[in-house]
Every structure is written in structure tokens, then in C-alpha cells.
Design an enzyme around this catalytic site. Sequence first.
Site, PDB file in Angstrom:
ATOM      1  N   GLU A  29       1.097  -1.474  -0.512  1.00  0.00           N
ATOM      2  CA  GLU A  29      -0.266   0.019   0.045  1.00  0.00           C
ATOM      3  C   GLU A  29       0.816   1.251   0.371  1.00  0.00           C
ATOM      4  O   GLU A  29       1.949   2.044   0.696  1.00  0.00           O
ATOM      5  CB  GLU A  29      -1.260  -0.284   1.410  1.00  0.00           C
ATOM      6  CG  GLU A  29      -1.820   1.054   1.581  1.00  0.00           C
ATOM      7  CD  GLU A  29      -2.769   0.799   2.078  1.00  0.00           C
ATOM      8  OE1 GLU A  29      -3.872   1.860   2.369  1.00  0.00           O
ATOM      9  OE2 GLU A  29      -2.810  -0.188   2.729  1.00  0.00           O
ATOM     10  N   THR A  31       0.938   5.289  -1.141  1.00  0.00           N
ATOM     11  CA  THR A  31       0.527   6.600  -1.010  1.00  0.00           C
ATOM     12  C   THR A  31      -0.749   6.525  -2.122  1.00  0.00           C
ATOM     13  O   THR A  31      -1.749   7.281  -1.545  1.00  0.00           O
ATOM     14  CB  THR A  31       1.642   7.975  -1.509  1.00  0.00           C
ATOM     15  OG1 THR A  31       2.700   8.090  -0.221  1.00  0.00           O
ATOM     16  CG2 THR A  31       1.345   9.467  -1.024  1.00  0.00           C
ATOM     17  N   TYR A  32      -0.604   6.191  -3.646  1.00  0.00           N
ATOM     18  CA  TYR A  32      -1.563   6.655  -4.124  1.00  0.00           C
ATOM     19  C   TYR A  32      -2.351   5.269  -4.635  1.00  0.00           C
ATOM     20  O   TYR A  32      -2.996   5.485  -5.628  1.00  0.00           O
ATOM     21  CB  TYR A  32      -0.921   6.602  -5.578  1.00  0.00           C
ATOM     22  CG  TYR A  32      -0.056   8.119  -5.477  1.00  0.00           C
ATOM     23  CD1 TYR A  32      -0.978   9.316  -5.345  1.00  0.00           C
ATOM     24  CD2 TYR A  32       0.790   8.264  -5.049  1.00  0.00           C
ATOM     25  CE1 TYR A  32      -0.167  10.879  -5.050  1.00  0.00           C
ATOM     26  CE2 TYR A  32       2.001   9.266  -5.006  1.00  0.00           C
ATOM     27  CZ  TYR A  32       1.150  10.681  -5.117  1.00  0.00           C
ATOM     28  OH  TYR A  32       1.988  11.810  -4.895  1.00  0.00           O
ATOM     29  N   GLY A  33      -2.358   4.461  -3.444  1.00  0.00           N
ATOM     30  CA  GLY A  33      -3.167   2.819  -3.787  1.00  0.00           C
ATOM     31  C   GLY A  33      -2.749   1.904  -3.232  1.00  0.00           C
ATOM     32  O   GLY A  33      -1.824   1.695  -3.085  1.00  0.00           O
ATOM     33  N   ILE A  34      -3.892   0.790  -3.124  1.00  0.00           N
ATOM     34  CA  ILE A  34      -3.645   0.173  -2.767  1.00  0.00           C
ATOM     35  C   ILE A  34      -3.110  -1.683  -3.921  1.00  0.00           C
ATOM     36  O   ILE A  34      -3.566  -1.503  -5.129  1.00  0.00           O
ATOM     37  CB  ILE A  34      -4.706  -1.312  -2.015  1.00  0.00           C
ATOM     38  CG1 ILE A  34      -5.053   0.041  -0.771  1.00  0.00           C
ATOM     39  CG2 ILE A  34      -3.907  -2.409  -1.011  1.00  0.00           C
ATOM     40  CD1 ILE A  34      -6.132  -0.511  -0.115  1.00  0.00           C
ATOM     41  N   LYS A  50      -3.533  -1.956  -9.441  1.00  0.00           N
ATOM     42  CA  LYS A  50      -3.234  -1.475  -8.254  1.00  0.00           C
ATOM     43  C   LYS A  50      -4.388  -0.471  -8.471  1.00  0.00           C
ATOM     44  O   LYS A  50      -4.991   0.103  -9.471  1.00  0.00           O
ATOM     45  CB  LYS A  50      -1.842  -0.030  -8.868  1.00  0.00           C
ATOM     46  CG  LYS A  50      -1.937   0.380  -7.744  1.00  0.00           C
ATOM     47  CD  LYS A  50      -0.646   1.920  -8.316  1.00  0.00           C
ATOM     48  CE  LYS A  50      -0.783   2.922  -7.118  1.00  0.00           C
ATOM     49  NZ  LYS A  50       1.020   3.535  -8.639  1.00  0.00           N
ATOM     50  N   ASP A 145      10.712  10.970  -7.159  1.00  0.00           N
ATOM     51  CA  ASP A 145      10.110   9.961  -6.080  1.00  0.00           C
ATOM     52  C   ASP A 145      11.361   8.233  -6.646  1.00  0.00           C
ATOM     53  O   ASP A 145      10.724   6.950  -5.454  1.00  0.00           O
ATOM     54  CB  ASP A 145       8.685   9.500  -6.226  1.00  0.00           C
ATOM     55  CG  ASP A 145       8.477   9.673  -4.157  1.00  0.00           C
ATOM     56  OD1 ASP A 145       9.370   9.947  -3.544  1.00  0.00           O
ATOM     57  OD2 ASP A 145       7.681   8.537  -4.124  1.00  0.00           O
TER      58      ASP A 145
END
Length: 295
Positions: A29, A31-34, A50, A145
Site C-alpha cells: 500500500e 500513497t496513491y493506492g493499494i 493497483k 520519487d
Amino acid sequence: MLACDGALWFQLGRCRSVKEFEKLNRIGEGTYGIVYRARDTLTDETVALKKVRMDNEKDGMPISSLREITLLLQLRHPNIVELKEVVVGNHLESIFLVMGYCEQDLASLLENMQTPFSEAQVKCIILQVLKGLQYLHENYIIHRDLKVSNLLMTDKGCVKIADFGLARTYGMPPKPMTPKVVTLWYRAPELLLGMTTQTTSIDMCHCCRRSPAPCLPCLRSLPAPHAPNPSLPTPQGFSKLPLASQYTLRKQPYNNLKHKFPWLSEAGLRLLNFLFMYDPKKRAGTESQAKRSKP
């Protein structure tokens, strides 16, 4: 199929249903999804599924996810994670990215492995990361990132750069972008000091980090960043950075990296120096000159 959101419809065509995928287990998991490990029931292929995080979104898909999808649809490289397609659930806010599956990420691998990578393995990993970055930069994309948790590895040792939620295209002259990007411990000194224009150099700085502690010290919160590494000479244009006036750097007339990393070979020190001093303008000029000199 409004879930495909706007212009993406013309690139994606009809979106399949997520029901055509069998979720096997949850693998992470961010920042932007599981992210789930899943099986495509049509092809029997194992993929990473995702789910796009849609928290408090009132105007469709989050801009970070739109950027990630748009960029990944254009990218095809062995060292870049592959976006295969976008699938949807029963609701407009239920959107999934179908990615190529990698068995592990470098962060968890480094934490759990009993013996460290050999020098040859480190070289292999770094070379793959640099090849992926070279491909991105040649296509005018900065990742913004890059860190070990965003570097995936297959069971065959292929390293892939992932998580493009903060990635942006750039041009010349560079346009202003927010400096508050990149996980803090990986943030380049110029970002800590408030620089708004960004080039490929900020990605190269991330390659200088070694686990478990970063080479470039920085505090855990802004706007009080630590001064840049005093082992490095003061770069040109430093005084023009927005937050530079808040610091007085200790004079350091020589490069101290050899003393900080005595275990590094001469080749390792040359690579580290190159990554710290990376200048995309000089690199472009050198490549142009090399091309002109070829018979």
C-alpha cells in the site's frame, strides 16, 4: 465508461472489468493506492493490480493518477514497470491499474536478506536503475520519487522503476514546480533550499543514498532543511536559492567523500562523484560533441 476519464478514453479504448481478475493477495500500500497480486482469468498471467486511491475526490480521477497513467502508457523499457491496461469496478470511483508483476521491492529485500549483495550484484542493480533513468530523461521525464521501495525486482533479477505518481515532464527552459516532492530523506539539496525549477539532476541525487542512512543529511520537517553536505564544494547559483540566505556553509575546499566512504573502490568513488556533480546541460554538450567527432 466515464471512469477512464476524459482524453484517456482515446488511448485506452474499452476498459475491462476488474471481475476478470482474481485477487490472490495484498502485496503493498502506497500513497496513491493499494496493490494486489492477481491472476488475469483470460490469459492466466500473474499481474499487479493497483487500486487508485480516490479519497475525497469530487472531480474524477486524482491528477497524480492521471499523470501516472498518461506517462506509463508512453513508456516501454525493460527497467520501467509496465502498465498493461486500466480496468474498472462497479462504481466510477473504482479504478485499477494492471501492471507487470514483480516478486519484491528492494526496500523489503534489503531489510530481510541475511547477507548483503555482492559487489557484482550491486553493480548489476545500479546499472539497471541508471538505464531506466536514462530512458526517462531522454524522454524528458523526471521521476521525482526514486527510492528503494519504488525499485521492484523480478525473480530473475530484473530491476524496474515504479510509482510514477510524482513524475513530471520537463522542458527547456524549465517551468516552476513545487519543491516539496520526493520522500524527505531522498530530497536533493536544491529542493531542500526551495528551488522551484527542476531537471534530471534531482533524480541522480537519489542514486547517492545508501541504506540504512542517507549520504545527504536533512531534517524531518520543512522549512528548516539541513545545509547541503559540507564535503561538496558550493555549487554555482547556490546564493540564488530561496532559502540559501538562512545558512552559512563551512568552507570545504576539497572533496571529502573518500573519507566518508573508505570502503568504496576507486570506480565507486568516480560514480558517486559523477552522481553528485551531474549537470544535464554539460552532459548534453558532451554527447553532442562526441557525436560530431565520430567519423
